[in-house]
Design an enzyme around this catalytic site. Structure first.
Site, PDB file in Angstrom:
ATOM      1  CG  ASN A   1      -1.742   1.201   1.403  1.00 52.42           C
ATOM      2  OD1 ASN A   1      -1.884   1.975   0.463  1.00 52.42           O
ATOM      3  ND2 ASN A   1      -2.322   1.382   2.583  1.00 52.42           N
ATOM      4  CD1 TRP A   2       3.635   0.905  -3.014  1.00 50.02           C
ATOM      5  CD2 TRP A   2       3.495   2.085  -4.918  1.00 50.02           C
ATOM      6  NE1 TRP A   2       4.263   0.179  -4.001  1.00 50.02           N
ATOM      7  CE2 TRP A   2       4.191   0.883  -5.177  1.00 50.02           C
ATOM      8  CE3 TRP A   2       3.284   2.983  -5.964  1.00 50.02           C
ATOM      9  CZ2 TRP A   2       4.680   0.569  -6.451  1.00 50.02           C
ATOM     10  CZ3 TRP A   2       3.761   2.668  -7.226  1.00 50.02           C
ATOM     11  CH2 TRP A   2       4.462   1.478  -7.467  1.00 50.02           C
ATOM     12  CE  LYS A   3      -0.166   3.378   4.643  1.00 50.22           C
ATOM     13  NZ  LYS A   3      -0.085   3.543   6.102  1.00 50.22           N
TER      14      LYS A   3
ATOM     15  CG  HIS B   1      -5.819   2.320   5.173  1.00 46.04           C
ATOM     16  ND1 HIS B   1      -5.418   3.267   6.082  1.00 46.04           N
ATOM     17  CD2 HIS B   1      -4.811   1.422   5.068  1.00 46.04           C
ATOM     18  CE1 HIS B   1      -4.195   2.950   6.510  1.00 46.04           C
ATOM     19  NE2 HIS B   1      -3.806   1.831   5.914  1.00 46.04           N
TER      20      HIS B   1
ATOM     21  CD  GLU C   1      -2.884   5.823   6.548  1.00 49.89           C
ATOM     22  OE1 GLU C   1      -2.813   5.838   5.310  1.00 49.89           O
ATOM     23  OE2 GLU C   1      -2.011   5.295   7.266  1.00 49.89           O
TER      24      GLU C   1
ATOM     25  CD  GLU D   1      -3.650  -2.095   7.320  1.00 48.99           C
ATOM     26  OE1 GLU D   1      -2.593  -2.424   6.775  1.00 48.99           O
ATOM     27  OE2 GLU D   1      -4.196  -1.005   7.115  1.00 48.99           O
TER      28      GLU D   1
ATOM     29  N   GLY E   1       2.452   2.403  10.783  1.00 44.52           N
ATOM     30  CA  GLY E   1       3.488   3.430  10.613  1.00 44.52           C
ATOM     31  C   GLY E   1       4.167   3.849  11.904  1.00 44.52           C
TER      32      GLY E   1
ATOM     33  CB  SER F   1       5.025  -1.647  12.200  1.00 40.84           C
ATOM     34  OG  SER F   1       4.687  -0.278  12.372  1.00 40.84           O
TER      35      SER F   1
ATOM     36  N   GLY G   1       2.684  -1.053   4.300  1.00 41.36           N
ATOM     37  CA  GLY G   1       2.822   0.361   3.950  1.00 41.36           C
ATOM     38  C   GLY G   1       4.289   0.709   3.724  1.00 41.36           C
ATOM     39  N   GLY G   2       4.936   1.224   4.760  1.00 43.11           N
ATOM     40  CA  GLY G   2       6.310   1.720   4.660  1.00 43.11           C
ATOM     41  C   GLY G   2       7.266   0.765   3.967  1.00 43.11           C
TER      42      GLY G   2
HETATM   43  P1  PGA Z   1       2.744   0.361   7.678  1.00 40.21           P
HETATM   44  O1  PGA Z   1       1.285   0.620   7.045  1.00 40.21           O
HETATM   45  O2  PGA Z   1       3.226  -0.957   7.130  1.00 40.21           O
HETATM   46  O3  PGA Z   1       3.568   1.505   7.235  1.00 40.21           O
HETATM   47  O4  PGA Z   1       2.563   0.301   9.179  1.00 40.21           O
HETATM   48  C1  PGA Z   1       0.385  -0.426   6.854  1.00 40.21           C
HETATM   49  C2  PGA Z   1      -0.870   0.101   6.229  1.00 40.21           C
HETATM   50  O5  PGA Z   1      -1.331   1.190   6.634  1.00 40.21           O
HETATM   51  O6  PGA Z   1      -1.458  -0.529   5.331  1.00 40.21           O
END
Ligand code: PGA
Length: 252
Positions: A9-11, A96, A98, A168, A174, A214, A235-236
């Site tokens: 998930n590049w965001k 998600h 966010e 999640e 993150g 994470s 994500g990251g």
């Molecule tokens: P993260 O994000 O791996 O950076 O914690 C995961 C996500 O929000 O899908």
């Protein structure tokens, strides 16, 4: 048996050019090292068409990170599920935390998005998970159950086969704070039991439930060793091809 999946998930990261380079990088690594799981790249809308063209579809599927809750028309700036599908993307990430938090996506809005995604032939990676305050109040099970009931449990069993669940915990996204593998397994098993109560054991056994928050190369093997953890939403660590591959190879 259910699919093992590692999804990025590049965001809101990467210009178009950077995204193409990243997709190329992941594709090159996987061409040389056949993955033992399904690999999905979740990218911003503007990357979808080019990333679909860049990767080998036998190795990598492509996902949007959102779609509109309306079918088409005068909704300036929105991107519909049909438009996502027309790029060659196969998936869309919905729900998600966010999106729920910063863009006020309610269960009703997400339900509309899920319906439109499925109606347009997309598969959905549906995210659920509790906040730190909810975890501290031991409300995590009630939270994830309500999130499923609010946006995906109206689906028929046949439709539900196109849903991948991503658990999640918001406090782990993150933050560098991962749920322990036992914590994650406990709630994944609970989520599977809720799906079984709704759709029966066979459907629950076929549902992939990903962990996100994470997740990285160093903790993926331990997380993925748990019986109810079917992979990760990353994500990251999906922003560098090598870091992402370190997670993919946890399935080797
Ligand atoms: P993260 O994000 O791996 O950076 O914690 C995961 C996500 O929000 O899908």
């Amino acid at each position: 048996m259910r699919q093992k999946i590692v999804a990025g998930n590049w965001k809101m990261n990467n210009t178009l050019q950077e995204g193409i380079e990243l997709a190329k990088g992941v594709n090159e690594i996987l061409k040389a090292n056949a993955p033992k799981c399904k690999v999905i790249l979740g990218t911003p809308f503007i990357h979808l068409t080019e990333v679909v063209k860049t990767v080998d579809s036998k190795l990598i599927s492509v996902s949007a990170e959102n779609c509109a809750d309306k079918e088409k028309g005068a909704f300036t700036g929105e991107v519909s599920a049909a438009m996502v599908k027309s790029t060659g993307a196969e998936y869309v990430i919905l729900g998600h935390s966010e999106r729920r938090e910063y863009y006020n996506e309610t269960p009703e809005i997400l339900k509309a998005k899920v319906d439109l995604a499925l109606a347009n032939g997309l598969k959905v990676i549906f995210c659920i998970g509790e906040s730190l305050a909810q975890r501290e109040a031991n409300e995590q099970n009630a939270v994830v159950k309500a999130e499923l009931e609010g946006s995906v449990f109206h689906l028929s069993a046949e439709q539900f086969a196109n849903i991948v669940i991503a658990y999640e915990p918001i406090w782990a996204i993150g933050t560098g704070k991962t749920a322990t593998s036992d914590q994650a397994e406990e709630i994944h098993a609970y989520i599977r039991s809720v799906v079984a109560d709704k759709y029966g054991k066979a459907v629950a056994d076929n549902t992939s439930i990903l962990y996100g928050g994470s997740c990285k190369g160093s903790n993926a093997p331990e997380l993925f060793s748990k019986p109810d953890i079917d992979g990760g939403l990353i994500g990251g660590a999906s922003l560098k091809a090598g870091d992402f591959y370190d997670i993919i190879k946890a399935w080797n």
